[in-house]
Scaffold this active site. Structure first.
Site, PDB file in Angstrom:
ATOM      1  CE  LYS A 213       0.297   0.903   2.036  1.00  0.00           C
ATOM      2  NZ  LYS A 213      -1.172   0.842   1.979  1.00  0.00           N
ATOM      3  CB  THR A 270      -2.006   3.628  -0.879  1.00  0.00           C
ATOM      4  OG1 THR A 270      -1.694   2.234  -0.840  1.00  0.00           O
ATOM      5  CG2 THR A 270      -2.693   3.999   0.404  1.00  0.00           C
TER       6      THR A 270
END
Length: 378
Positions: A213, A270
């Site tokens: 990620k 994120t």
């Protein structure tokens, strides 16, 4: 909600004394969570000024500003003091330093002390995940797990509702008595009215989500900084999750884990906020700011920058194609042009979204000159 009287009451015993290693933003936030959960907490950090500030004011001014932390955290620069009597240890330092830290603590902690890694990444060279590094160094005498999820440190420290996954391997005895497993005990140890934990036995899936990620967030930032909009970011998030699944499955992880907090949850957070250093770095690079001038020229650790190498190295070793991660690596580390790199990715062969269909054929624009974005729109 009506209580189900037929369900037996299950209780798990928390770890009463927890050592948190790493007095940055996330380490300090987790120390505050553990203290609010009623644990005795010692927080270790290298910087004497930061530690003195915390003991004197109850704030970590350098990393968390004036956020009020839980009272009663004992901060120290003495590693042996921090670990003395600890029943559980949280290691919250940059991923590149995990192996060295595990070597340092090995002679200082007693048999059976649980160790949870709270860093996200893959070790360069070995291809080891953080939990694998800890298990490799500490051996079989310590349960090793990870804590991961969609968690910004400042929001966690302020007590905003937050959820995270606690993952440990489950032994046969743990299956028979799950409330006594290290995962359950760690989850209970870190649970407060605002910090909710979920339990997993899939360390690989949880850790792959955390490492990949970071790279996808840089990609989202790059395209946002270059002037592209929400459609682009949504596509990168979705296809980035597919890259997570691909890598996790190849290493024995579960697809379901990747769609949970440590995968989809962390990825969404994120890739959606400049509070993420990964997203922020990507945006600055996308806007044309040279790497050495990003973050106003201040040295700033961005985990995804290193992960771009280690994730793609591991994928190449396994024979997997991760086009978004590869694109980030080329731009960050190989000097490739950002727009050309992503334009090439967008014109790669057309594929089926269910991989089981097995389709792949040439994209027509792959044989045509790239047009400026305003000509395509007109």
């Amino acid at each position: 909600m009506t209580k189900d009287s037929s369900r037996p009451a299950l209780r798990s015993r928390p770890y009463d004394t927890i050592a948190v290693l790493g007095a940055g933003a996330w380490g300090t936030a987790l120390a505050s969570v553990a203290r609010r959960a009623g644990r005795s907490v010692r927080l270790w950090g290298r910087d004497q000024a930061v530690i003195d500030d915390m003991n004197r004011t109850g704030h970590n001014t350098r990393y968390l500003g004036d956020i009020d932390l839980a009272t009663g955290i004992v901060a120290t620069t003495d590693l042996a003091e921090a670990l003395a009597g600890a029943e559980a240890v949280l290691i919250v330092i940059p991923s590149v330093a995990i192996r060295d830290m595990c070597k340092q603590i090995a002679p200082l902690i007693g048999k059976g002390v649980a160790v949870a890694i709270c860093a996200k990444g893959i070790e360069e060279g070995t291809g080891y995940l953080m939990g694998h590094i800890a298990a490799d160094v500490l051996g079989i005498n310590h349960p090793v797990g990870v804590i991961s999820g969609p968690t910004f440190a400042d929001e966690t420290a302020m007590g905003h509702f937050t959820a995270a996954t606690v993952a440990f391997k489950f032994s046969y005895d743990d299956r028979l008595s799950p409330m006594n497993s290290p995962a359950a005990r760690m989850a209970v140890s870190m649970s407060t009215p605002s910090f909710r934990t979920y339990i997993s036995d899939d360390l690989v899936g949880v850790e792959i989500g955390g490492a990949v990620k970071n790279v996808i967030a840089i990609a989202c930032g790059m395209m946002t900084g270059a002037g592209f909009a929400e459609n682009t970011r949504a596509a990168l998030i979705t296809r980035g999750m597919d890259e997570m699944k691909r890598l996790a499955e190849a290493l024995g992880g579960q697809r379901e884990t990747v769609t949970g907090l440590s995968g989809a949850g962390d990825l969404t957070l994120t890739c959606s906020s400049q509070s993420s250093r990964n997203m922020s770095l990507g945006m600055q690079l996308g806007a044309g700011i040279p790497r050495d001038q990003c973050f106003d020229g201040k040295p700033t650790t961005v985990e995804g920058e290193h992960n771009a190498i280690t994730v793609t190295d591991l994928a190449r070793r396994l024979g997997l194609a991760l086009p978004i991660c590869e694109a980030v690596r080329r731009v960050l580390h190989d000097g490739a042009d950002l727009r050309d790199t992503f334009a090439h990715m967008w014109s790669s062969p057309i594929e089926a979204e269910p991989r089981a269909m097995g389709l792949s054929f040439d994209h027509p624009s792959g044989r045509m000159p790239t047009l400026p974005i305003d000509e395509v729109s007109s």
